[in-house]
Design an enzyme around this catalytic site. Structure first.
Site, PDB file in Angstrom:
ATOM      1  N   HIS A  57       0.861  -1.189   0.000  1.00 41.34           N
ATOM      2  CA  HIS A  57       0.000   0.000   0.000  1.00 41.34           C
ATOM      3  C   HIS A  57       0.896   1.237   0.000  1.00 41.34           C
ATOM      4  CE1 HIS A  57      -3.704  -2.275   0.852  1.00 41.34           C
ATOM      5  NE2 HIS A  57      -2.895  -3.058   1.546  1.00 41.34           N
ATOM      6  N   LEU A  58       0.831   2.009  -1.095  1.00 40.93           N
ATOM      7  CA  LEU A  58       1.637   3.213  -1.217  1.00 40.93           C
ATOM      8  C   LEU A  58       0.832   4.484  -0.935  1.00 40.93           C
ATOM      9  CD1 LEU A  58       3.841   2.331  -4.330  1.00 40.93           C
ATOM     10  CD2 LEU A  58       4.402   2.130  -1.899  1.00 40.93           C
ATOM     11  N   ARG A  59      -0.482   4.346  -0.794  1.00 36.14           N
ATOM     12  CA  ARG A  59      -1.394   5.405  -0.312  1.00 36.14           C
ATOM     13  C   ARG A  59      -1.591   6.577  -1.269  1.00 36.14           C
ATOM     14  NH1 ARG A  59      -3.678   1.852   2.820  1.00 36.14           N
ATOM     15  NH2 ARG A  59      -2.727   1.530   4.875  1.00 36.14           N
ATOM     16  N   ASP A 149      -8.585  -5.202  -2.284  1.00 34.30           N
ATOM     17  CA  ASP A 149      -7.974  -5.451  -0.980  1.00 34.30           C
ATOM     18  C   ASP A 149      -8.345  -4.382   0.041  1.00 34.30           C
ATOM     19  OD1 ASP A 149      -6.071  -6.963   0.739  1.00 34.30           O
ATOM     20  OD2 ASP A 149      -5.117  -5.005   0.794  1.00 34.30           O
ATOM     21  N   HIS A 176      -9.298 -10.519  -1.193  1.00 31.20           N
ATOM     22  CA  HIS A 176      -9.221 -10.276   0.250  1.00 31.20           C
ATOM     23  C   HIS A 176     -10.335 -11.124   0.873  1.00 31.20           C
ATOM     24  CE1 HIS A 176      -8.830  -7.517   3.845  1.00 31.20           C
ATOM     25  NE2 HIS A 176     -10.014  -8.065   4.068  1.00 31.20           N
ATOM     26  N   ASN A 275      -5.472  -6.624   9.453  1.00 37.46           N
ATOM     27  CA  ASN A 275      -6.533  -7.345   8.748  1.00 37.46           C
ATOM     28  C   ASN A 275      -5.914  -8.211   7.657  1.00 37.46           C
ATOM     29  OD1 ASN A 275      -8.637  -8.158   7.083  1.00 37.46           O
ATOM     30  ND2 ASN A 275      -9.619  -6.164   7.003  1.00 37.46           N
ATOM     31  N   ASP A 302       2.059  -6.834   2.532  1.00 41.76           N
ATOM     32  CA  ASP A 302       0.882  -6.076   2.955  1.00 41.76           C
ATOM     33  C   ASP A 302       1.312  -4.829   3.735  1.00 41.76           C
ATOM     34  OD1 ASP A 302      -1.714  -5.256   3.276  1.00 41.76           O
ATOM     35  OD2 ASP A 302      -2.295  -6.806   4.702  1.00 41.76           O
ATOM     36  N   HIS A 306       0.237   3.976   8.198  1.00 41.84           N
ATOM     37  CA  HIS A 306      -0.818   4.837   8.725  1.00 41.84           C
ATOM     38  C   HIS A 306      -0.187   6.011   9.467  1.00 41.84           C
ATOM     39  CE1 HIS A 306      -4.204   2.251   7.777  1.00 41.84           C
ATOM     40  NE2 HIS A 306      -3.568   1.226   8.290  1.00 41.84           N
TER      41      HIS A 306
END
Length: 427
Positions: A57-59, A149, A176, A275, A302, A306
């Site tokens: 996840h690179l956001r 996902d 997912h 998760n 994964d 955050h």
């Protein structure tokens, strides 16, 4: 571009040898009279093919407070990765050709590693109608992996249609696996501990039921299914059964599910909230066995950054997810190599060859040998280090390994012969 002569290096743990990185390729012969090189003494180091992550996840776009493509790929390079797949749950969602091309171009501009965007399966990740799968596949980003996902494609008809659709361009649906009705308000692994802590339980069957259904659907339509972040012993058994039938099903395990257990939830520290949740010691053992025997094909991080405020709060209000790129190889060494379950050749299969194959990343996942692209990592398995969250290249600090001593250190990473990391430092 600088050429590098790597001396006394152990390729996949073999006898010391010499590698020449020149013009983006690996060479096995060095001409002292012609080749001007920077010499690297790699005594004691293991050479592995550049790692490929199927699940990052690179956001960006939208959550640049947590991570950017620049910072996330810097973390990836420091972890030995030369290619990552960027998940679609950005803001806006990567459900159109325009958004996936934006992420792909940001990766090219950053230059730390190749970024392969993952396209959303459904519009807005809402699970109601299929996204522009064909347009994303035909875009400059050449998307081949599609996933909602963070959310499950829980509608069986929609999942079937997605599996059928991606056959046209050799795509794969990465599911997912989380039955939403069984996990409403769920906070941690369901069991005796969740009851004692007063946290809503997350039953293993919520994952296993979706995996079983989707394996059957993939077989029915003759398509490719990839199962994200497998976390339970039952899931491993279902995937093992599906593979025994010859169905085109692959699966991944995350480093945190190979090392950490749900006992950590007793701290109420949200850094351990993820998760799917951390599971029991028996589940961890089953995952390690499944990874060792090939039931689980790949290790995927994964990596889920955050911002501080999303984790510095009470458990129930905290976001799910933890960092993973910079520590993945160390955790695989700790859990799989040092335990004797895998050798370095098997690590290369599960962290480079197989993820590149599943994601159809044709210029990565090649053997470390003459004539192949010079994507490789030099790794020192002999050192031990204490993880310091403040030293991470990520914009976020939500690592569950802070203060933990782990083995190994990435010394250098090369992307097509260009050093992205040297002496453990970003270039």
């Amino acid at each position: 571009m600088t050429s590098y002569l790597i001396q006394n290096v152990s390729v996949l743990g073999g006898a010391p040898t010499e590698l020449l990185l020149k013009d983006g390729l690996i060479h096995d012969r060095y001409d002292e009279g012609k080749d001007r090189v920077e010499v690297i003494d790699a005594t004691g180091l293991v050479a592995l093919p550049g790692l490929v992550d199927l699940h990052t996840h690179l956001r960006e776009p939208g959550r640049e407070d947590a991570e950017t493509v620049e910072s996330g790929t810097a973390a990836a390079a420091l972890g030995g990765f030369t290619a990552v797949h960027a998940m679609a749950n950005t803001e806006p969602v990567a459900d159109t050709a325009g958004v996936v091309e934006q992420v792909w171009r940001l990766g090219r501009e950053a230059g730390h590693c190749d970024v392969r965007p993952v396209g959303a399966v459904t519009v807005g990740l809402d699970g109601e109608r299929l996204a522009e799968l064909g347009a994303m596949a035909d875009s400059a980003a050449k998307v081949r992996v599609f996933s909602d996902d963070g959310r499950c494609v829980s509608d069986a008809v929609l999942m079937r249609r997605a599996l059928e659709y991606v056959k046209a361009f050799d795509g794969v649906i990465a599911q997912h696996a989380q039955e939403p009705r069984l996990t409403e308000d769920a906070q941690m692994n369901e069991g005796e501990l969740s009851g004692r802590l007063g946290l809503a339980g997350w039953p293993a069957v919520a994952e296993e039921a979706i995996i079983a259904r989707d394996c059957l659907l993939a077989a029915h339509v003759g398509s490719r299914l990839h199962v994200c972040h497998v976390s339970t012993a039952g899931s491993v058994e279902i995937i093992r059964w599906a593979k025994s039938k010859g169905w085109n099903v692959t699966a991944e395990a995350c480093p945190h599910h190979l090392l950490l257990t749900d006992d950590l939830a007793a701290t109420y520290d949200p850094v351990y909230k993820v998760n799917p949740p951390l599971r029991s010691a028996a589940d961890v053992e089953a995952l390690r066995e499944g990874l060792a025997d090939g039931t689980i094909d790949v290790v995927a991080t994964d990596h889920a950054p955050h911002p501080h405020e999303d984790k510095d709060c009470e458990w129930a209000a905290a976001a799910f997810g933890m960092l993973g790129l910079e520590t993945a190889l160390s955790i695989v060494q700790e859990t799989m190599v040092d335990s004797g379950l895998l050798d370095w050749a098997a690590v290369a299969e599960r962290m480079s060859y197989a993820p590149a194959r599943i994601g159809r990343v044709h210029d990565h996942g090649h053997p470390v040998e003459a004539g192949q692209p010079a994507n490789l990592v030099l790794y020192d398995p002999s050192v031990r280090r204490v993880v310091d969250a403040s030293e991470s290249a990520s914009l976020s600090r939500n690592t569950p390994y802070a203060g933990m001593e782990l083995p190994g250190q990435v010394v250098a990473t090369f992307l097509r012969g260009r050093a992205t990391v040297l002496d453990g430092k970003l270039q």
